[in-house]
Design a protein around this motif. Structure first.
Motif, PDB file in Angstrom:
ATOM      1  N   ILE A 280       0.846  -1.193   0.000  1.00  0.00           N
ATOM      2  CA  ILE A 280       0.000   0.000   0.000  1.00  0.00           C
ATOM      3  C   ILE A 280       0.883   1.245   0.000  1.00  0.00           C
ATOM      4  CG2 ILE A 280      -1.841   1.242   1.200  1.00  0.00           C
ATOM      5  CD1 ILE A 280      -2.545  -1.429   2.580  1.00  0.00           C
ATOM      6  N   GLY A 281       0.665   2.115  -0.971  1.00  0.00           N
ATOM      7  CA  GLY A 281       1.366   3.389  -1.020  1.00  0.00           C
ATOM      8  C   GLY A 281       0.422   4.519  -0.665  1.00  0.00           C
ATOM      9  N   LEU A 282       0.719   5.231   0.401  1.00  0.00           N
ATOM     10  CA  LEU A 282      -0.094   6.376   0.835  1.00  0.00           C
ATOM     11  C   LEU A 282       0.676   7.637   0.465  1.00  0.00           C
ATOM     12  CD1 LEU A 282      -1.233   5.068   4.349  1.00  0.00           C
ATOM     13  CD2 LEU A 282      -2.444   4.883   2.160  1.00  0.00           C
ATOM     14  N   ILE A 283       0.275   8.268  -0.627  1.00  0.00           N
ATOM     15  CA  ILE A 283       1.014   9.396  -1.187  1.00  0.00           C
ATOM     16  C   ILE A 283       0.250  10.688  -0.903  1.00  0.00           C
ATOM     17  CG2 ILE A 283       2.185  10.282  -3.229  1.00  0.00           C
ATOM     18  CD1 ILE A 283       2.919   7.389  -2.418  1.00  0.00           C
ATOM     19  N   GLY A 284       0.872  11.601  -0.163  1.00  0.00           N
ATOM     20  CA  GLY A 284       0.253  12.895   0.099  1.00  0.00           C
ATOM     21  C   GLY A 284      -0.930  12.846   1.037  1.00  0.00           C
ATOM     22  N   GLU A 285      -1.012  11.816   1.883  1.00  0.00           N
ATOM     23  CA  GLU A 285      -2.118  11.727   2.841  1.00  0.00           C
ATOM     24  C   GLU A 285      -1.919  12.721   3.989  1.00  0.00           C
ATOM     25  OE1 GLU A 285      -4.955   9.844   3.038  1.00  0.00           O
ATOM     26  OE2 GLU A 285      -4.602   9.177   0.996  1.00  0.00           O
ATOM     27  N   ARG A 286      -3.020  13.034   4.687  1.00  0.00           N
ATOM     28  CA  ARG A 286      -2.916  13.838   5.900  1.00  0.00           C
ATOM     29  C   ARG A 286      -2.172  13.039   6.965  1.00  0.00           C
ATOM     30  NH1 ARG A 286      -8.032  13.684   4.019  1.00  0.00           N
ATOM     31  NH2 ARG A 286      -8.900  15.599   3.111  1.00  0.00           N
ATOM     32  N   GLY A 287      -1.361  13.734   7.753  1.00  0.00           N
ATOM     33  CA  GLY A 287      -0.533  13.041   8.727  1.00  0.00           C
ATOM     34  C   GLY A 287      -1.329  12.210   9.720  1.00  0.00           C
ATOM     35  N   ARG A 288      -2.457  12.717  10.194  1.00  0.00           N
ATOM     36  CA  ARG A 288      -3.241  11.988  11.197  1.00  0.00           C
ATOM     37  C   ARG A 288      -3.900  10.744  10.611  1.00  0.00           C
ATOM     38  NH1 ARG A 288      -8.471  12.070  10.445  1.00  0.00           N
ATOM     39  NH2 ARG A 288      -9.436  13.687   9.151  1.00  0.00           N
ATOM     40  N   GLU A 289      -4.107  10.714   9.284  1.00  0.00           N
ATOM     41  CA  GLU A 289      -4.846   9.611   8.676  1.00  0.00           C
ATOM     42  C   GLU A 289      -4.009   8.354   8.521  1.00  0.00           C
ATOM     43  OE1 GLU A 289      -6.406  11.132   5.028  1.00  0.00           O
ATOM     44  OE2 GLU A 289      -8.271  11.792   5.976  1.00  0.00           O
ATOM     45  N   VAL A 290      -2.686   8.494   8.513  1.00  0.00           N
ATOM     46  CA  VAL A 290      -1.843   7.322   8.280  1.00  0.00           C
ATOM     47  C   VAL A 290      -2.007   6.318   9.411  1.00  0.00           C
ATOM     48  CG1 VAL A 290       0.522   6.500   8.000  1.00  0.00           C
ATOM     49  CG2 VAL A 290      -0.190   8.626   6.894  1.00  0.00           C
ATOM     50  N   ARG A 291      -1.879   6.779  10.650  1.00  0.00           N
ATOM     51  CA  ARG A 291      -2.013   5.864  11.784  1.00  0.00           C
ATOM     52  C   ARG A 291      -3.441   5.335  11.893  1.00  0.00           C
ATOM     53  NH1 ARG A 291       0.046   6.979  18.013  1.00  0.00           N
ATOM     54  NH2 ARG A 291      -0.498   4.905  18.827  1.00  0.00           N
ATOM     55  N   GLU A 292      -4.426   6.178  11.632  1.00  0.00           N
ATOM     56  CA  GLU A 292      -5.820   5.722  11.659  1.00  0.00           C
ATOM     57  C   GLU A 292      -6.045   4.630  10.624  1.00  0.00           C
ATOM     58  OE1 GLU A 292      -8.341   9.060  11.134  1.00  0.00           O
ATOM     59  OE2 GLU A 292      -7.822  10.009  13.037  1.00  0.00           O
ATOM     60  N   PHE A 293      -5.461   4.818   9.434  1.00  0.00           N
ATOM     61  CA  PHE A 293      -5.629   3.808   8.386  1.00  0.00           C
ATOM     62  C   PHE A 293      -4.987   2.493   8.805  1.00  0.00           C
ATOM     63  CE2 PHE A 293      -4.193   1.536   4.608  1.00  0.00           C
ATOM     64  CZ  PHE A 293      -5.333   1.516   3.838  1.00  0.00           C
ATOM     65  N   VAL A 294      -3.797   2.558   9.401  1.00  0.00           N
ATOM     66  CA  VAL A 294      -3.073   1.339   9.778  1.00  0.00           C
ATOM     67  C   VAL A 294      -3.775   0.614  10.910  1.00  0.00           C
ATOM     68  CG1 VAL A 294      -0.918   0.449  10.745  1.00  0.00           C
ATOM     69  CG2 VAL A 294      -0.856   2.213   8.972  1.00  0.00           C
ATOM     70  N   GLU A 295      -4.169   1.332  11.974  1.00  0.00           N
ATOM     71  CA  GLU A 295      -4.672   0.686  13.182  1.00  0.00           C
ATOM     72  C   GLU A 295      -6.165   0.389  13.131  1.00  0.00           C
ATOM     73  OE1 GLU A 295      -3.565   3.088  16.477  1.00  0.00           O
ATOM     74  OE2 GLU A 295      -1.403   2.778  16.211  1.00  0.00           O
ATOM     75  N   ASP A 296      -6.943   1.314  12.570  1.00  0.00           N
ATOM     76  CA  ASP A 296      -8.395   1.156  12.606  1.00  0.00           C
ATOM     77  C   ASP A 296      -8.951   0.603  11.300  1.00  0.00           C
ATOM     78  OD1 ASP A 296      -8.199   2.299  15.115  1.00  0.00           O
ATOM     79  OD2 ASP A 296      -8.639   4.318  14.395  1.00  0.00           O
ATOM     80  N   THR A 297      -8.605   1.268  10.185  1.00  0.00           N
ATOM     81  CA  THR A 297      -9.195   0.889   8.905  1.00  0.00           C
ATOM     82  C   THR A 297      -8.634  -0.424   8.398  1.00  0.00           C
ATOM     83  OG1 THR A 297      -9.370   3.254   8.433  1.00  0.00           O
ATOM     84  CG2 THR A 297      -9.762   1.754   6.617  1.00  0.00           C
ATOM     85  N   LEU A 298      -7.296  -0.567   8.433  1.00  0.00           N
ATOM     86  CA  LEU A 298      -6.675  -1.798   7.928  1.00  0.00           C
ATOM     87  C   LEU A 298      -6.761  -2.918   8.950  1.00  0.00           C
ATOM     88  CD1 LEU A 298      -5.137  -2.971   5.532  1.00  0.00           C
ATOM     89  CD2 LEU A 298      -3.011  -2.178   6.576  1.00  0.00           C
ATOM     90  N   GLY A 299      -6.430  -2.626  10.201  1.00  0.00           N
ATOM     91  CA  GLY A 299      -6.538  -3.620  11.256  1.00  0.00           C
ATOM     92  C   GLY A 299      -5.360  -4.572  11.302  1.00  0.00           C
ATOM     93  N   PRO A 300      -5.232  -5.334  12.398  1.00  0.00           N
ATOM     94  CA  PRO A 300      -4.089  -6.246  12.562  1.00  0.00           C
ATOM     95  C   PRO A 300      -4.016  -7.316  11.474  1.00  0.00           C
ATOM     96  CG  PRO A 300      -5.227  -5.928  14.651  1.00  0.00           C
ATOM     97  CD  PRO A 300      -6.088  -5.314  13.588  1.00  0.00           C
ATOM     98  N   GLU A 301      -5.166  -7.881  11.075  1.00  0.00           N
ATOM     99  CA  GLU A 301      -5.146  -8.934  10.066  1.00  0.00           C
ATOM    100  C   GLU A 301      -4.667  -8.403   8.725  1.00  0.00           C
ATOM    101  OE1 GLU A 301      -8.825 -10.970   9.739  1.00  0.00           O
ATOM    102  OE2 GLU A 301      -8.868 -11.619  11.841  1.00  0.00           O
ATOM    103  N   GLY A 302      -5.165  -7.223   8.335  1.00  0.00           N
ATOM    104  CA  GLY A 302      -4.734  -6.651   7.070  1.00  0.00           C
ATOM    105  C   GLY A 302      -3.275  -6.250   7.095  1.00  0.00           C
ATOM    106  N   LEU A 303      -2.797  -5.718   8.243  1.00  0.00           N
ATOM    107  CA  LEU A 303      -1.411  -5.275   8.344  1.00  0.00           C
ATOM    108  C   LEU A 303      -0.444  -6.445   8.294  1.00  0.00           C
ATOM    109  CD1 LEU A 303       0.557  -2.908   8.798  1.00  0.00           C
ATOM    110  CD2 LEU A 303       0.231  -3.227  11.266  1.00  0.00           C
ATOM    111  N   ALA A 304      -0.846  -7.597   8.804  1.00  0.00           N
ATOM    112  CA  ALA A 304       0.060  -8.743   8.889  1.00  0.00           C
ATOM    113  C   ALA A 304       0.603  -9.173   7.529  1.00  0.00           C
ATOM    114  CB  ALA A 304      -0.645  -9.916   9.568  1.00  0.00           C
ATOM    115  N   ARG A 305      -0.173  -8.983   6.471  1.00  0.00           N
ATOM    116  CA  ARG A 305       0.298  -9.389   5.142  1.00  0.00           C
ATOM    117  C   ARG A 305       0.579  -8.177   4.255  1.00  0.00           C
ATOM    118  NH1 ARG A 305      -4.673 -11.269   1.230  1.00  0.00           N
ATOM    119  NH2 ARG A 305      -6.142  -9.595   1.741  1.00  0.00           N
ATOM    120  N   SER A 306       0.816  -7.025   4.875  1.00  0.00           N
ATOM    121  CA  SER A 306       0.964  -5.789   4.107  1.00  0.00           C
ATOM    122  C   SER A 306       2.288  -5.105   4.385  1.00  0.00           C
ATOM    123  CB  SER A 306      -0.179  -4.812   4.443  1.00  0.00           C
ATOM    124  OG  SER A 306      -1.446  -5.381   4.200  1.00  0.00           O
TER     125      SER A 306
END
Length: 481
Positions: free
Chosen positions: A187-213
């Motif tokens: 996943i490439g997050l280009i030009g995202e808002r700074g606060r959204e990166v962690r929200e995307f990783v922890e909440d939106t993507l979640g542990p299962e999605g992050l494990a293979r990403s």
């Protein structure tokens, strides 16, 4: 210890070149140096080997024009310029899974340092030669009913996700990252808002999605060269796993911000602005980036065939789907998914307009039964769309047209099928069963698609066992780390 020493020796630069800063104007830095080091795309450090980075983007007479990648506060004319060949390559390893890195491969998630792979990859690599690439042949379930039913995707296909701001494309990306039938997600997050990166990783993507990403991030406050390089880095990481025979899903959000970064760089290098201020290099760089996704090169029978399935978001300016970047990207990719603000406003998510969305490989991926189901569902939705205003104001009299009557009756049921919670994973077979039930059509178990290229199908079957071995090996490596 010996292996680490060998790796350190190999990483040493064979030649070191130095120059001097002669002028500074904002993020634009002019420098002089030996001719051997002055080449477009070269990287340099200002003020010493550990100083801020810059990328060589053009020339002004005999001076090299750099654009700063880092903060250059305190830099002065006469400072040293150390040219760095190491910054032009990256060494990806399988230990990067589950991590968030920046445009130069440094971890930004607070975790431990990353181990490097044994192979050096050019950040800005060329796509595989067209005639040596494998055929796109294998269907891929994305786990999103609106896409599997009306814009099906193949393994190795490249599709664009076109949406305005705030329509829900990041949420749709998280659904794809968790639900798609892929081995690895980059996943490439280009030009995202700074606060959204962690929200995307922890909440939106979640542990299962992050494990293979693997996530590559360059936020909106970072310099243009970093944002552009993050897109190149995303493709390099995806190519690393593709070359091991994995099915890779590459999500890039967004191509528009990559184009904006290229525009900034082009203007700083002296390019003339053209359509809406975009420089000519923007439209030259887009296909070079997007063509890196897709199938890999043909491999011997029995070897795993790696593929990169690319889904690239395009942030349409002012909801204008014909603006220059959207128009250029649509002509390069193998299909487009359109998200509509009006659909989002009435509460149906994901807000995909299936009537405007298109997969150029749909005819090869549908079976005869599913093709007819999709055709009938589109027909009902199109009829209702044409008559919706008349129905709402009471100008349409029931019984005037039996087909319209049926469309009015079925449209709410089809809308329910297209509505999907972010946590739901819907197999493609289930989607067509639901549509068939609403339409009153029978559906048989799908048979192998006769349109699928025979060689591609055989290659996929032969490579499946080897790909499973690779996955098991990767799991063992990760458990060891």
């Amino acid at each position: 210890m010996l292996q680490q020493a060998i790796k350190d020796i190999k990483s040493l630069e064979k030649q070191l070149f130095e120059g001097r800063v002669v002028a500074i104007e904002g993020l634009r830095i002019e420098a002089t140096g030996p001719a051997e080091a002055l080449r477009l795309g070269a990287y340099a450090r200002f003020g010493g080997k550990d100083g801020p980075r810059g990328e060589l983007v053009g020339f002004e007479g005999e001076r090299a024009v750099f654009l700063a990648c880092d903060d250059v506060e305190g830099l002065r004319p006469g400072a040293s310029v150390c040219f760095s060949a190491a910054d032009a390559v990256v060494r990806v390893s399988n230990s990067w899974l589950g991590r968030v890195v920046d445009a130069f491969g440094a971890p930004v998630d607070g975790g431990s340092s990353l181990s490097e792979g044994s192979i050096s990859r050019q950040i800005k690599a060329l796509p595989p030669p067209a005639h040596s690439r494998a055929r796109v042949s294998e269907p891929m379930s994305l786990g999103v009913r609106a896409l599997d039913g009306f814009a099906p995707c193949a393994v190795g296909q490249r599709m664009g996700l076109f949406a305005g701001s705030g329509v829900g494309k990041s949420t749709l990306m998280s659904m794809l990252a968790r639900n798609a039938q892929a081995d690895i997600v980059v996943i490439g997050l280009i030009g995202e808002r700074g606060r959204e990166v962690r929200e995307f990783v922890e909440d939106t993507l979640g542990p299962e999605g992050l494990a293979r990403s693997v996530i590559i991030s360059a936020t909106s406050d970072e310099a243009a060269p970093r944002r552009r390089r993050a897109a190149w880095m995303t493709m390099s990481v995806a190519e690393h796993f593709r070359d091991q025979g994995f099915k890779v899903l590459c999500l890039l959000d967004s191509v528009t911000r990559f184009a904006m970064a290229q525009r900034e760089i082009g203007l700083a290098a002296g390019e003339p602005p053209t359509t809406k201020g975009y420089t000519p290099s923007v439209f030259a760089e887009l296909p070079k980036l997007l063509e890196r996704a897709g199938p890999g090169q043909i491999v011997p029978a029995g070897q795993p065939q790696g593929q990169i399935t690319g889904l690239f978001t395009v942030l349409v300016d002012g909801d204008d789907h014909n603006e220059p970047v959207a128009d250029a990207v649509r002509g390069i990719l193998d299909g487009h998914i359109v998200m509509d603000r009006k659909i989002a406003e009435r509460g149906r998510y994901p807000a995909i307009d299936v009537l405007k969305s298109l997969s150029r490989l749909a005819s090869h991926l549908y079976s005869p039964e599913t093709a007819e189901i999709a055709r009938q569902a589109r027909k009902m939705m199109s009829l209702y769309s044409d008559m919706e205003e008349l129905v709402r104001i009471g100008a349409y009299v029931r019984g005037a047209d039996p087909e319209v009557d049926r469309a009015v009756q079925l449209s709410p049921e089809i809308e329910k099928i297209l509505t999907q919670h972010v946590g739901d994973n819907a197999p493609a077979e289930e989607t067509f069963e639901m549509l068939a039930q609403v339409l009153g059509m029978g559906i048989e178990q799908p048979e192998p698609n006769p349109h699928i290229h025979a060689a591609g199908a055989a290659m996929a079957a032969q490579g499946g066992e080897r790909r499973s071995e690779n996955r098991a090996s990767l799991a063992r490596q990760l458990s060891g780390n």
